[in-house]
Design a protein around this motif. Sequence first.
Motif, PDB file in Angstrom:
ATOM      1  N   GLN A  61      22.961   6.455  16.126  1.00 12.99           N
ATOM      2  CA  GLN A  61      22.784   7.896  15.954  1.00 12.99           C
ATOM      3  C   GLN A  61      21.310   8.226  15.707  1.00 12.99           C
ATOM      4  N   GLU A  62      20.913   9.451  16.080  1.00 13.20           N
ATOM      5  CA  GLU A  62      19.535   9.873  15.824  1.00 13.20           C
ATOM      6  C   GLU A  62      19.325  10.266  14.363  1.00 13.20           C
ATOM      7  N   GLU A  63      20.360  10.827  13.758  1.00 11.37           N
ATOM      8  CA  GLU A  63      20.269  11.251  12.360  1.00 11.37           C
ATOM      9  C   GLU A  63      21.551  10.882  11.641  1.00 11.37           C
ATOM     10  N   GLY A  64      21.470  10.792  10.313  1.00 10.21           N
ATOM     11  CA  GLY A  64      22.648  10.573   9.490  1.00 10.21           C
ATOM     12  C   GLY A  64      22.938   9.101   9.248  1.00 10.21           C
ATOM     13  N   GLU A  65      24.019   8.860   8.512  1.00 12.08           N
ATOM     14  CA  GLU A  65      24.416   7.506   8.132  1.00 12.08           C
ATOM     15  C   GLU A  65      25.861   7.230   8.517  1.00 12.08           C
ATOM     16  N   ILE A  66      26.129   5.990   8.918  1.00 10.84           N
ATOM     17  CA  ILE A  66      27.493   5.505   9.093  1.00 10.84           C
ATOM     18  C   ILE A  66      27.610   4.229   8.277  1.00 10.84           C
ATOM     19  N   LEU A  67      28.408   4.286   7.224  1.00 12.12           N
ATOM     20  CA  LEU A  67      28.531   3.179   6.287  1.00 12.12           C
ATOM     21  C   LEU A  67      29.952   2.641   6.281  1.00 12.12           C
ATOM     22  N   ILE A  68      30.082   1.331   6.326  1.00  8.79           N
ATOM     23  CA  ILE A  68      31.369   0.660   6.153  1.00  8.79           C
ATOM     24  C   ILE A  68      31.230  -0.268   4.957  1.00  8.79           C
ATOM     25  N   GLY A  69      32.050  -0.037   3.940  1.00  5.67           N
ATOM     26  CA  GLY A  69      31.905  -0.792   2.707  1.00  5.67           C
ATOM     27  C   GLY A  69      30.555  -0.575   2.060  1.00  5.67           C
ATOM     28  N   GLY A  70      29.988   0.608   2.268  1.00  6.17           N
ATOM     29  CA  GLY A  70      28.694   0.944   1.668  1.00  6.17           C
ATOM     30  C   GLY A  70      27.497   0.416   2.425  1.00  6.17           C
ATOM     31  N   GLN A  71      27.723  -0.287   3.560  1.00  2.63           N
ATOM     32  CA  GLN A  71      26.633  -0.874   4.326  1.00  2.63           C
ATOM     33  C   GLN A  71      26.540  -0.229   5.709  1.00  2.63           C
ATOM     34  N   PRO A  72      25.311  -0.049   6.224  1.00  2.00           N
ATOM     35  CA  PRO A  72      25.180   0.516   7.576  1.00  2.00           C
ATOM     36  C   PRO A  72      25.766  -0.425   8.615  1.00  2.00           C
ATOM     37  N   VAL A  73      26.372   0.146   9.641  1.00  7.54           N
ATOM     38  CA  VAL A  73      27.054  -0.668  10.649  1.00  7.54           C
ATOM     39  C   VAL A  73      26.129  -1.095  11.778  1.00  7.54           C
ATOM     40  N   TYR A  74      25.150  -0.265  12.113  1.00  5.58           N
ATOM     41  CA  TYR A  74      24.313  -0.545  13.278  1.00  5.58           C
ATOM     42  C   TYR A  74      23.442  -1.775  13.037  1.00  5.58           C
ATOM     43  N   GLU A  75      23.462  -2.706  13.995  1.00 10.08           N
ATOM     44  CA  GLU A  75      22.695  -3.959  13.937  1.00 10.08           C
ATOM     45  C   GLU A  75      22.944  -4.714  12.626  1.00 10.08           C
ATOM     46  N   ASN A  76      24.222  -4.728  12.206  1.00  8.06           N
ATOM     47  CA  ASN A  76      24.609  -5.432  10.985  1.00  8.06           C
ATOM     48  C   ASN A  76      25.789  -6.346  11.321  1.00  8.06           C
ATOM     49  N   PRO A  77      25.512  -7.577  11.772  1.00 10.23           N
ATOM     50  CA  PRO A  77      26.587  -8.480  12.223  1.00 10.23           C
ATOM     51  C   PRO A  77      27.641  -8.749  11.156  1.00 10.23           C
ATOM     52  N   GLU A  78      27.226  -8.801   9.899  1.00  9.69           N
ATOM     53  CA  GLU A  78      28.179  -9.081   8.821  1.00  9.69           C
ATOM     54  C   GLU A  78      29.215  -7.971   8.706  1.00  9.69           C
ATOM     55  N   VAL A  79      28.781  -6.726   8.851  1.00  9.51           N
ATOM     56  CA  VAL A  79      29.703  -5.581   8.800  1.00  9.51           C
ATOM     57  C   VAL A  79      30.537  -5.526  10.078  1.00  9.51           C
ATOM     58  N   LYS A  80      29.897  -5.723  11.224  1.00 11.68           N
ATOM     59  CA  LYS A  80      30.619  -5.643  12.506  1.00 11.68           C
ATOM     60  C   LYS A  80      31.749  -6.666  12.589  1.00 11.68           C
ATOM     61  N   GLN A  95      33.772  -7.312  10.431  1.00 16.72           N
ATOM     62  CA  GLN A  95      34.925  -6.784   9.706  1.00 16.72           C
ATOM     63  C   GLN A  95      35.565  -5.594  10.408  1.00 16.72           C
ATOM     64  N   VAL A  96      35.064  -5.276  11.601  1.00 15.39           N
ATOM     65  CA  VAL A  96      35.505  -4.074  12.322  1.00 15.39           C
ATOM     66  C   VAL A  96      36.204  -4.469  13.612  1.00 15.39           C
ATOM     67  N   LYS A 151      38.718  -5.300   8.299  1.00 16.87           N
ATOM     68  CA  LYS A 151      38.698  -4.384   7.157  1.00 16.87           C
ATOM     69  C   LYS A 151      39.067  -2.980   7.625  1.00 16.87           C
ATOM     70  N   ILE A 152      38.545  -2.631   8.796  1.00 12.98           N
ATOM     71  CA  ILE A 152      38.876  -1.343   9.409  1.00 12.98           C
ATOM     72  C   ILE A 152      38.984  -1.544  10.905  1.00 12.98           C
ATOM     73  N   ILE A 153      39.951  -0.884  11.518  1.00 15.97           N
ATOM     74  CA  ILE A 153      40.091  -0.930  12.978  1.00 15.97           C
ATOM     75  C   ILE A 153      39.943   0.479  13.527  1.00 15.97           C
ATOM     76  N   ILE A 154      39.149   0.607  14.574  1.00 17.34           N
ATOM     77  CA  ILE A 154      38.869   1.890  15.210  1.00 17.34           C
ATOM     78  C   ILE A 154      39.520   1.844  16.587  1.00 17.34           C
ATOM     79  N   MET A 155      40.436   2.779  16.839  1.00 15.55           N
ATOM     80  CA  MET A 155      41.283   2.701  18.027  1.00 15.55           C
ATOM     81  C   MET A 155      41.218   4.016  18.799  1.00 15.55           C
ATOM     82  N   ASP A 156      40.707   3.932  20.024  1.00 16.50           N
ATOM     83  CA  ASP A 156      40.514   5.116  20.865  1.00 16.50           C
ATOM     84  C   ASP A 156      41.651   5.183  21.880  1.00 16.50           C
TER      85      ASP A 156
END
Length: 290
Positions: free
Chosen positions: A55-74, A76-77, A148-153
Amino acid sequence: MKVMEIKNVRKSYGNKEILHGVNLSVEEGSIHGLVGRNGCGKTTLMKCMTGIYKQEEGEILIGGQPVYENPEVKAQVGYVADSNQYFDHYRIDEMVEFYRQMYLSFDQQAFFDYNQCVGLEFSKRIRELSKGQSMALASMLNLSIHPKIIIMDEPLSGLDVIVQKQVKDFIINEVEMKGMSVLISSHDLKDLESFCDSISMMKKGKIIHEGTIDDVKSDFAKIQVVFSNGLPNGLSEIPGLVTYSNLGSIYTMILTGYSNVIEKTLKEMGASFVEEIPMTLEEIFIYSNQ
């Protein structure tokens, strides 16, 4: 406790802004529905949630951690896309092995158990699968990560009614047994209404309603009114009136902010009968997009 927080997220393609300051949260161990018309930004938002887009602005946090370029968080998704572009020359058993190597948490036995119900042939190649079979495969693979979380489109798209129920049962079981959280989009609002704990409605890149199903329903009211002496003057000026229709002397009105004051006003205008009746999520969605 919030497992995912989306704060003032903006995303553009070139000069066109698709997401306009989106705010949304998902509670731990809950199923959260995301609904909106085609082109409203749902898939873009989901791809930002999974770290595919930045995103250009704002935050997306999973478990309090940013998801973008974060392999440890990804890790869990889980993500079930609306169009799953797997290696189309792979067999299903090769795809299972790929997931086993990619995800330390991948539970091969869980996948086998799921497939006992669905019945995909392991020797089939991905390109040989129907859309429904491909969606079922994607759901089973990602649920077997125990994310930890599943995102389903649109994960139920193309599934026959039996497999659709099986996939929903798989999701519910993972939520109840593992505390998994779910964010799911679907065009079948009747299905989401019986399935989700909470919901967000999108319109033109913004969230217009968010909360439990009951909270969202409470934003609107559907009432039946009987005007025995015909339509009174000033009905269109009733505060919060969205629309109305009639069959003879019985008028059905959709309002926001319905109260005893409005009921009293209607009776003063000549209504001999006023009754609030239940609204479906589908009706709310339709009237929100008028």
